[in-house]
Design a protein around this motif. Sequence first.
Motif, PDB file in Angstrom:
ATOM      1  N   ARG A 154       0.834  -1.206   0.000  1.00 57.97           N
ATOM      2  CA  ARG A 154       0.000   0.000   0.000  1.00 57.97           C
ATOM      3  C   ARG A 154       0.856   1.238   0.000  1.00 57.97           C
ATOM      4  NH1 ARG A 154      -5.254  -1.625   1.236  1.00 57.97           N
ATOM      5  NH2 ARG A 154      -5.295  -3.739   2.003  1.00 57.97           N
ATOM      6  N   GLY A 155       0.366   2.285  -0.609  1.00 62.00           N
ATOM      7  CA  GLY A 155       1.128   3.535  -0.638  1.00 62.00           C
ATOM      8  C   GLY A 155       1.232   4.037  -2.060  1.00 62.00           C
ATOM      9  N   VAL A 156       2.361   4.607  -2.369  1.00 67.57           N
ATOM     10  CA  VAL A 156       2.581   5.124  -3.723  1.00 67.57           C
ATOM     11  C   VAL A 156       3.923   4.592  -4.190  1.00 67.57           C
ATOM     12  CG1 VAL A 156       2.937   7.189  -5.107  1.00 67.57           C
ATOM     13  CG2 VAL A 156       1.261   7.217  -3.280  1.00 67.57           C
ATOM     14  N   ILE A 157       3.990   4.073  -5.403  1.00 64.11           N
ATOM     15  CA  ILE A 157       5.284   3.590  -5.908  1.00 64.11           C
ATOM     16  C   ILE A 157       5.732   4.465  -7.071  1.00 64.11           C
ATOM     17  CG2 ILE A 157       4.899   1.212  -5.220  1.00 64.11           C
ATOM     18  CD1 ILE A 157       4.426   0.604  -8.210  1.00 64.11           C
ATOM     19  N   GLU A 158       7.059   4.520  -7.199  1.00 63.52           N
ATOM     20  CA  GLU A 158       7.623   5.205  -8.353  1.00 63.52           C
ATOM     21  C   GLU A 158       8.038   4.136  -9.339  1.00 63.52           C
ATOM     22  OE1 GLU A 158      11.354   7.259  -7.878  1.00 63.52           O
ATOM     23  OE2 GLU A 158      10.564   8.979  -8.993  1.00 63.52           O
ATOM     24  N   GLY A 197       9.441   6.595 -13.781  1.00 61.60           N
ATOM     25  CA  GLY A 197       9.318   7.892 -13.130  1.00 61.60           C
ATOM     26  C   GLY A 197       7.878   8.244 -12.776  1.00 61.60           C
ATOM     27  N   ASP A 198       6.902   7.473 -13.250  1.00 63.49           N
ATOM     28  CA  ASP A 198       5.495   7.718 -12.905  1.00 63.49           C
ATOM     29  C   ASP A 198       5.268   7.456 -11.436  1.00 63.49           C
ATOM     30  OD1 ASP A 198       3.789   6.375 -15.829  1.00 63.49           O
ATOM     31  OD2 ASP A 198       4.614   8.360 -15.385  1.00 63.49           O
ATOM     32  N   LEU A 199       4.385   8.265 -10.826  1.00 65.53           N
ATOM     33  CA  LEU A 199       3.979   7.989  -9.448  1.00 65.53           C
ATOM     34  C   LEU A 199       2.645   7.269  -9.514  1.00 65.53           C
ATOM     35  CD1 LEU A 199       4.739  11.353  -7.646  1.00 65.53           C
ATOM     36  CD2 LEU A 199       6.046   9.254  -7.572  1.00 65.53           C
ATOM     37  N   VAL A 200       2.621   6.033  -9.024  1.00 69.70           N
ATOM     38  CA  VAL A 200       1.410   5.221  -9.133  1.00 69.70           C
ATOM     39  C   VAL A 200       0.880   4.904  -7.742  1.00 69.70           C
ATOM     40  CG1 VAL A 200       0.449   3.117 -10.084  1.00 69.70           C
ATOM     41  CG2 VAL A 200       2.430   4.173 -11.175  1.00 69.70           C
TER      42      VAL A 200
END
Lengths: 260, 66
Positions: free
Chosen positions: A175-179, A194-197
């Motif tokens: 859970r959270g945000v991955i780069e 480089g996307d923040l998903v």
Amino acid sequence: MTEEYEVEFVDLGEREATFLVRPITPAFANGIRRAMIADVPTFSIDTVRFIENSSVMFDEQLGLRLGLVPLSTPPGEFEEGEEVTLSLDVEGPETAYSGDLVASDPMVEPADDNIPIIDLKDGQRLELEADAVLDSGREHAKHQGGVAVSYRHLQTVEVVGERGEFAADDPHVLRGVIEEQEADAAADADAQNGDLVPTDAFDNDLTNRYPEKELDVHDIEDAFVFNVETDGSFDVETLVLEAVGSLETRADELKEAVQL
Amino acid sequence: MMVPVRCFTCGTVVGEHWEEFKARTREAEEPEDPEKVLDELGVERHCCRRMLVSHKDLVDIVAPYQ
């Protein structure tokens, strides 16, 4: 020393936002979180004068409920300690809601209109006058502008090989945000490095995004994703700016005190 | 007595969702699953969810004794 902070919003709503800040140390991130909860002043009812209360709840119980109702707090307009008067007059059989509160100053109003205060039966009446005071969460939890403020590391997923054919088929929950750094292996066709998903884009299960791969998850140092929610007193941007401002004020005061 | 205005743990305002929650899970002709109703109301964290799920409204019970 001056720092160039990179701030990127992953999600922005009026009362809720998720954003990335880097580079920032865990200590500073925690400082901002604490300032958001305890140091940003909000208006909340503090003193109540009851003209008539024939409901089933005592004056003090109603006072508590009224104090917890979030009131809109325009930034920069009021000084700490200033008061605004609100009044309420409801006769049963009806429910008194927070929307029935009438404020003397239209800038300070209940942020939510349908919070039930008390259920009045036939013949019961509630008439009161209340003073709302500007104070910080440090004094009383009712003045907390930020509810559920949290931060976590920005994480990145590395593909270290193919999943063995006899490996278990369990979901790999994150859970959270991955780069994104393995865009080629991602199941999403539009992925780019480089996307923040945010992880709920793939149902919090990494095996949905990188099928049949063996994965290693790393925290990116000095990059934190904040998840901020406000109770309605102001919007998220105001909350964060005021919190950082309060840290700056404290630091300046200390600097003045230390200077010889 | 009445539904608490805010969640005890995190402080989000949950009082406003009580009437809809009660109507849909108890009083409706086809009571819905509380889990689904809470999801639709946007009550995410389990600390806030327990405020609504485990609330017993005593106001109506106390009223005759006033």
